[in-house]
Design an enzyme around this catalytic site. Structure first.
Site, PDB file in Angstrom:
ATOM      1  N   ASP A 122     -14.169   6.854  -2.069  1.00 21.10           N
ATOM      2  CA  ASP A 122     -13.664   6.447  -3.389  1.00 21.10           C
ATOM      3  C   ASP A 122     -14.248   7.285  -4.522  1.00 21.10           C
ATOM      4  OD1 ASP A 122     -11.918   4.412  -2.570  1.00 21.10           O
ATOM      5  OD2 ASP A 122     -13.502   2.905  -2.549  1.00 21.10           O
ATOM      6  N   ALA A 161     -16.390  -1.892  -6.755  1.00 16.89           N
ATOM      7  CA  ALA A 161     -15.637  -0.702  -7.182  1.00 16.89           C
ATOM      8  C   ALA A 161     -16.521   0.231  -8.002  1.00 16.89           C
ATOM      9  CB  ALA A 161     -14.411  -1.121  -7.992  1.00 16.89           C
ATOM     10  N   SER A 168       0.816  -1.218   0.000  1.00 10.72           N
ATOM     11  CA  SER A 168       0.000   0.000   0.000  1.00 10.72           C
ATOM     12  C   SER A 168       0.850   1.270   0.000  1.00 10.72           C
ATOM     13  CB  SER A 168      -0.906   0.010   1.230  1.00 10.72           C
ATOM     14  OG  SER A 168      -1.597   1.238   1.310  1.00 10.72           O
ATOM     15  N   LYS A 176     -14.063  -4.159   2.849  1.00  9.79           N
ATOM     16  CA  LYS A 176     -14.939  -2.983   2.829  1.00  9.79           C
ATOM     17  C   LYS A 176     -16.355  -3.291   3.309  1.00  9.79           C
ATOM     18  CE  LYS A 176     -12.401  -0.395  -0.703  1.00  9.79           C
ATOM     19  NZ  LYS A 176     -12.491   0.372  -1.957  1.00  9.79           N
ATOM     20  N   ARG A 208     -20.877  -8.086 -17.734  1.00 13.89           N
ATOM     21  CA  ARG A 208     -20.956  -9.294 -18.563  1.00 13.89           C
ATOM     22  C   ARG A 208     -22.401  -9.781 -18.670  1.00 13.89           C
ATOM     23  NH1 ARG A 208     -16.691 -11.654 -20.031  1.00 13.89           N
ATOM     24  NH2 ARG A 208     -15.492 -10.850 -18.270  1.00 13.89           N
TER      25      ARG A 208
END
Length: 274
Positions: free
Chosen positions: A92, A120, A5, A56, A141
């Protein structure tokens, strides 16, 4: 791996810029051991933590209270303790938006394609919609996960008058379904880790034009997705700026918004790039 990180370095730079005495370290719990490790951290006097994959959702479950954007994101990447309560946020999406704006991208009225419908992707949809793009297309997909995200964010999309749609990857290849290229294409899949792209050659030819901007959430290498965009004359970026900008948001949550003028995320990003 947590050992790779860049966050400790980023936060050390912010602390240096704003003259804060703080230590930002690394914790790597075993799978299933997140809650215990986090509770011990706070019990020992820890003030706040960032949380990365795969914890998360554990962080969301641990928090006593969530910000509205964490609730929408369905995951937490920032925790802090105040008056004995653990709070959870997700920085984020805000980090992504700030990085895009800093790179000169006009998001208002833009056509945006978000590739992927996992955590994400979900984490950035809210802040993207708040920029009032013309449309936001979520491609996956299969239809189910993308359709679910369209339902979850339908009210927010309506509030900002954004056309929010779902497509399959095969839909992106079909000019009858995907009739226009996009101003911004964001890869929120992990395909780049395996040197793959989620977009087929036909899909890439349909969604990219020279005026497009391709954003890869991964950082540290030029992925196949980025190569596809470059081959069609588009601009590209990796996700290092998003990492720095979401860290800046977390830093200000912990240390106080009054320090916003004391930190310079773009200078930190430039140092990391060099």
């Amino acid at each position: 791996p947590i050992s790779h990180s860049k966050s400790p370095l980023i936060h050390a730079k912010f602390a240096q810029q704003s003259k804060q005495a703080m230590h930002y370290g690394r914790l790597q719990p075993e799978l299933g051991g997140f809650a215990k490790a986090a509770q011990e951290f706070f019990a020992a006097g820890g003030k706040g933590m960032n949380v990365t994959v795969p914890f998360k959702l554990d962080a969301q479950a641990l928090a006593d209270a969530l910000t509205s954007r964490a609730q929408l994101a369905g995951a937490v990447n920032t925790l802090w303790i105040q008056d004995g309560k653990i709070y959870g946020d997700n920085t984020d999406g805000a980090g992504l938006v700030r990085d895009l704006l800093a790179q000169g991208l006009a998001l208002n009225s833009a056509r945006i394609l978000l590739v992927g419908a996992g955590g994400a992707a979900r984490g950035v949809i809210g802040p993207l919609l708040e920029q009032a793009p013309k449309c936001l297309v979520i491609a996956n997909r299969s239809n189910a996960k993308a359709d679910d995200l369209v339902k979850i964010f339908a009210d927010l999309a309506a509030e900002y008058e954004v056309a929010l749609e779902s497509r399959t990857f095969s839909d992106l290849e079909n000019p009858a379904i995907t009739q226009y290229p996009f101003d911004l294409v964001i890869n929120a899949t992990a395909a780049g880790l395996d040197n793959q792209s989620p977009l087929s050659h036909a899909a890439a030819a349909n969604v990219f034009v020279p005026s497009s901007f391709a954003y890869e959430m991964l950082y540290g290498k030029t992925t196949n997705f980025m190569q596809q965009a470059l081959q069609r004359g588009a601009r590209v970026s990796d996700g290092l700026g998003m990492l720095v900008e979401q860290a800046a948001d977390a830093f200000l949550i912990w240390r106080g918004i009054k320090l916003a003028s004391s930190i310079d995320p773009r200078a930190v990003l430039a140092q990391l790039r060099s």
